[in-house]
Each structure stands twice: as C-alpha cells, then as structure tokens.
Design an enzyme around this catalytic site. Sequence first.
Site, PDB file in Angstrom:
ATOM      1  N   ASP A   1       8.412  25.920  89.779  1.00  0.00           N
ATOM      2  CA  ASP A   1       8.439  24.538  89.314  1.00  0.00           C
ATOM      3  C   ASP A   1       8.508  23.559  90.481  1.00  0.00           C
ATOM      4  OD1 ASP A   1       8.860  26.131  87.074  1.00  0.00           O
ATOM      5  OD2 ASP A   1       9.998  24.569  86.054  1.00  0.00           O
TER       6      ASP A   1
ATOM      7  N   SER B   1      12.998  18.190  84.836  1.00  0.00           N
ATOM      8  CA  SER B   1      13.672  19.190  85.651  1.00  0.00           C
ATOM      9  C   SER B   1      15.174  19.056  85.460  1.00  0.00           C
ATOM     10  CB  SER B   1      13.328  18.964  87.122  1.00  0.00           C
ATOM     11  OG  SER B   1      14.224  19.655  87.955  1.00  0.00           O
TER      12      SER B   1
ATOM     13  N   CYS C   1      12.763  31.138  94.977  1.00  0.00           N
ATOM     14  CA  CYS C   1      13.594  31.535  93.834  1.00  0.00           C
ATOM     15  C   CYS C   1      13.544  33.032  93.552  1.00  0.00           C
ATOM     16  CB  CYS C   1      13.164  30.767  92.582  1.00  0.00           C
ATOM     17  SG  CYS C   1      13.151  28.975  92.790  1.00  0.00           S
TER      18      CYS C   1
ATOM     19  N   GLU D   1       7.339  19.037  83.638  1.00  0.00           N
ATOM     20  CA  GLU D   1       8.561  18.349  84.046  1.00  0.00           C
ATOM     21  C   GLU D   1       8.192  17.095  84.842  1.00  0.00           C
ATOM     22  OE1 GLU D   1      11.591  22.158  84.413  1.00  0.00           O
ATOM     23  OE2 GLU D   1      10.889  21.171  86.228  1.00  0.00           O
TER      24      GLU D   1
ATOM     25  N   CYS E   1      16.985  26.993  92.939  1.00  0.00           N
ATOM     26  CA  CYS E   1      17.472  25.657  93.303  1.00  0.00           C
ATOM     27  C   CYS E   1      18.967  25.517  93.074  1.00  0.00           C
ATOM     28  CB  CYS E   1      16.693  24.600  92.535  1.00  0.00           C
ATOM     29  SG  CYS E   1      14.925  24.631  92.877  1.00  0.00           S
TER      30      CYS E   1
ATOM     31  N   CYS F   1      13.262  32.033  89.165  1.00  0.00           N
ATOM     32  CA  CYS F   1      12.830  30.672  88.878  1.00  0.00           C
ATOM     33  C   CYS F   1      12.940  30.375  87.382  1.00  0.00           C
ATOM     34  CB  CYS F   1      11.401  30.462  89.380  1.00  0.00           C
ATOM     35  SG  CYS F   1      10.936  28.712  89.517  1.00  0.00           S
ATOM     36  N   ASP F   2      12.908  29.089  87.070  1.00  0.00           N
ATOM     37  CA  ASP F   2      13.314  28.568  85.763  1.00  0.00           C
ATOM     38  C   ASP F   2      12.804  29.357  84.558  1.00  0.00           C
ATOM     39  OD1 ASP F   2      14.198  26.669  87.490  1.00  0.00           O
ATOM     40  OD2 ASP F   2      13.193  24.988  86.560  1.00  0.00           O
ATOM     41  N   LYS F   3      11.486  29.543  84.448  1.00  0.00           N
ATOM     42  CA  LYS F   3      10.939  30.121  83.211  1.00  0.00           C
ATOM     43  C   LYS F   3      11.070  31.628  83.165  1.00  0.00           C
ATOM     44  CE  LYS F   3      10.205  25.946  82.527  1.00  0.00           C
ATOM     45  NZ  LYS F   3      10.635  25.570  83.887  1.00  0.00           N
TER      46      LYS F   3
END
Length: 557
Positions: free
Chosen positions: A84, A473, A52, A447, A197, A125-127
Amino acid sequence: MRVDPKRRSRAITEGPDRAPARAMLKAIGFKDEDLERPLVGVANTWIEIGPCNYHLRRLAAKVKEGIRAAGGTPLEFNTVSISDGITMGSEGMKASLVSREVIADSIELVSRGNMFDAVVALSGCDKTIPGTVMALVRVDVPSLMLYGGSIMYGEYGGRRLTIQDVFEAVGAFNAGRISAQEFRAIEDSSCPGPGACGGQFTANTMATAFEMLGISPMGLGDVPAMDPRKDEVAFECGRMVMDLLRKGVTPRQIITRKAMENAVAGVMATGGSTNAVLHLLAVAREAGVRLGIDDFDRISRRIPVLADLKPWGRFTAPEMYRAGGMAVVARRLLEGGLLHGDAMTVTGRTIGEEARAAREASGQEVIRPVRSPLKPTGGMAVLRGNLAPEGCVIKLAGHERTVHRGPAQVFEREEDAFAAVKRGRIKPGDVVVIRYEGPKGGPGMREMLGVTGAIVGAGLGASVALMTDGRFSGATHGFMVGHVAPEAAVGGPIAAIKNGDSIVIDVKRRRIDVEVSAAEMKRRLAKWRPPKPRYTSGVMAKYARLVSSASEGAVTG
C-alpha cells in the site's frame, strides 16, 4: 474423542493408488517417514517489494522447524502481496483491496488441493493479514496466523518517524513549510528496515485485532519484525499448530460472535484503522458470524481509547510492544468489564487468561488505565444521512471536532484532489469530496493517504473535512469520512453532489448530509448516468462485477 491428525492428507499419501503422488513428492526431497506425518501448509506472503513482507522467508523457515519438531511435515507455498505504501496515490493502489480476495482464494485453493491437515499463514502488509485469515476460515482446518511484525521507527531531528511522516512531509514541502534538505532527510530516515508500517495503521490494527479475535497467538505478533525474539515466536507457532491439530481445534470454533466483538473492541481501544470495518466484516461473513456495520458504532460508544499510538498519538508499535503489548490492552478491557473473557484462542487459553497473564512494563506511558483514557469512547463512528444511506465511517481518534459545515469541492478521482491541494486550491472550511473511488467505481477502493497527508502537511488538517467512497490508510488522521455507501458508481447520493453544495458532518448526531432538498437530489440522480468502466477485462473488471458494497465488507463471494 480421538482426533486423526492425518484425516485429510491420507487421501494424498496413503495406499498403492497414491504411488504417483508420493513419487512426485519424493522428487523434491520428501521421504516415506515425512509423508507418514501430518502435512502442514505454510502459507507465506513473502515478496521482494517493500519492507512489510520482505523478511517472511526467514520466519517461514523457523515455522517449518517448529512443525517438524512437533511431528509434522511442513510444505511452504507463496501468494501475492501489494504494498500500500509504495502504490499509494497511483493507479496501482487500486490493486490493493483486490489482492485481499486473491490472497484468500489462492491460499484456499492450495490448501484444499493438497489436502493439508493444518495451516500456518504468515502475513505482513495490510491486505495479507485479513486475506490469510479469510482463507483459514474457509478451509477450516487447525490453523493460525502469524503477523511478521512492525518495522522499527526511524529518527530525525529528535523525532521518531514512520511512513506517515513522509506522506505529510510531501504536503509540507509543496506548501513551502520545509526545505528540500529536510524533506529528503525525512524520506531517508523514516523506514530503517523490514517490517510493516510502524504506527497503529492498518497492518498493526489488523494484527492486534486478530490477537483479540484469537486466531493469532496473543503477544507473538507484537514482537517487531527484526527483534531477535521473532525467530523464537515463529518456531513456537509451528509447534502450536501441531497442538491445535492433535486437539482438532479449527478457526470456526474460535471465531465466534463474542470473539468478533473482542476484535472490534481492540480496534476501538487502540484508535485503529477504519479499514478494520471492511476486513472484520469480511472475516465474519466467511465464518458465518452475524456482524454489521452498526455493530462497530455500538461497540465504539462503550470502549475508551487507551493506547496513545500514531498516527494521532505519540508512540509507535515497537514502543507499545515494550510497554506490554496488546495483552495489556486486553487486561484493561477485561478489568473494565468490556471483554468477553471466555472466548477461546489458538494458544489453548481463553482471551481472559491471556489478559490476566499480561506483563506490563513499569512506568510505561503508552497504554492508559480505563479510569483515565485518552478518549472516553472509541476511535471511530458510523454516520448515516442523505449522503450515506448505507453508512460511512469516520475516525475520531486524534481530533476533537464533532461538527463541520462547509462548501463541497468535488473531484472525480484522487489524483485531481491531490493536485488541487498541491496548487493551494483547497481553503479552510472546505469539504473535499472524492468519488468514483469505491469498490466498483475505482475499481478497488483506493486509500487516500496521499491526499489526507498532503492536507495535514499543508496545515489544513484542523480546518478541512474530506469525504469519499474510497477508503483511508490507517496512517490517515483528521476529519476524514470514508466508505460512503452506496458509492457513486452505483448511483449513490455522493454522485449528485455539486461544487459549492453545503455539506454537514455531525458526529454526535451520527449524520452526514448535503443541504439540498430531497426533490432536487432526486432530480439530479434521475439525470445521472454511470461512467464507462475503467477496466473491461482482467482481474480488475472481474472484481468490479462481483464486489459488494463497502457497508458489507467489499467482498466478492
């Protein structure tokens, strides 16, 4: 009014008293002419763990070129990131949501400490995506966030794959539905290179939401990670932040109530991740904007699902980019009277102007017209009831079920639930309950993609429900309820559920209840005792002491 672009950094670089600071900066290559320019922080979330954020060094170099070309001096610095996808299903996943706060804190500290005049933040990435924006709002100097972009889809057996397919293949393999050869082929084919992702999972959900919010330039985050145009995009962001600096435009001027509602509308129209509730609540809190969990339900009721995206739909993020990207979604909402078109963005144009400038690919099938949506209302709902007095979130996109009644199968942690799915203990009609996975109880609110992917892969996605005080997720789909609040670790009603209790989830009524009398629930909770903390020192223990309810964004400040 004239804006001084070096208003902040003069305190670091100018005057005889600042000679020691200049000497130290000259030691690493800066010259007098560099220090006479505005100092622009480039907050990078690069890390050599996972795809990511892997390519962000390259993009940071291009951002810095753009800043220099526009008259600024860039200073790059780094912060943390937790993948994640790599940590999912392990104890390490508890660090993910915690990292959002660390990212925000560290960017804020470096930016304040070095008196930057402006900041560009790079996320992947997500966070890292909400963490960077939370920091930009706190510091409130001219700034923007650039998303590193989506991974390309993988291909196997005529299918276009994402990491979601690997998680679901685990369940299918354990259930004997695919061979070991096919299992390995899916693993090897799903992630072909750098980028976040590839479905409308949490990373792409938050990236598109922040384009709708106006803190990221419309259309630039849509460009996939390894697309040759991404370097041009990064350079343009460097130039753009200098324009914001000259005009004195800061994040708090952009992130208004109208802008927050636009961001929520974008999430609903794309069937995005339930994590958007946590992250948008957190950003709103930092910005001093009024936004509550029930606003997500209110907005969802009037926003149709327009984008046919994985995990529940047909297409991936790169395919949405080729269709015209988030600007086309914004134009659809604008034409339907569902967007605050006058909200400003970091491009200097309003979101309405960005929407009207959208370029839609001829014959594209990814983004539907408002008159023929995939669903007439948005991608999630907020439920309340005797199990969630503070609310919980269910993702609606991708399934038609609105009611589920079934016996509880209760687990005290995610690993035990996953083992039960793997051993075939979960039966059609069950409600899988996973507790003590909330912000305090985990700590870190893991998650549950490992479990939800296994359930779907085992062929139970259409007949089983799951509820948890943890979270999901963005790749999760099915009848899954998360963010149950209050959480079990603080004595929320979810702590009193017993195996076999009948649980009713009714989306139309926005209810989630256990069919046990109020008197019995009161008796059970009176006997309840909090479990011993899993961590008693370090960052996890500190987080558990400070973190708020999921219904408030799981923030620590």
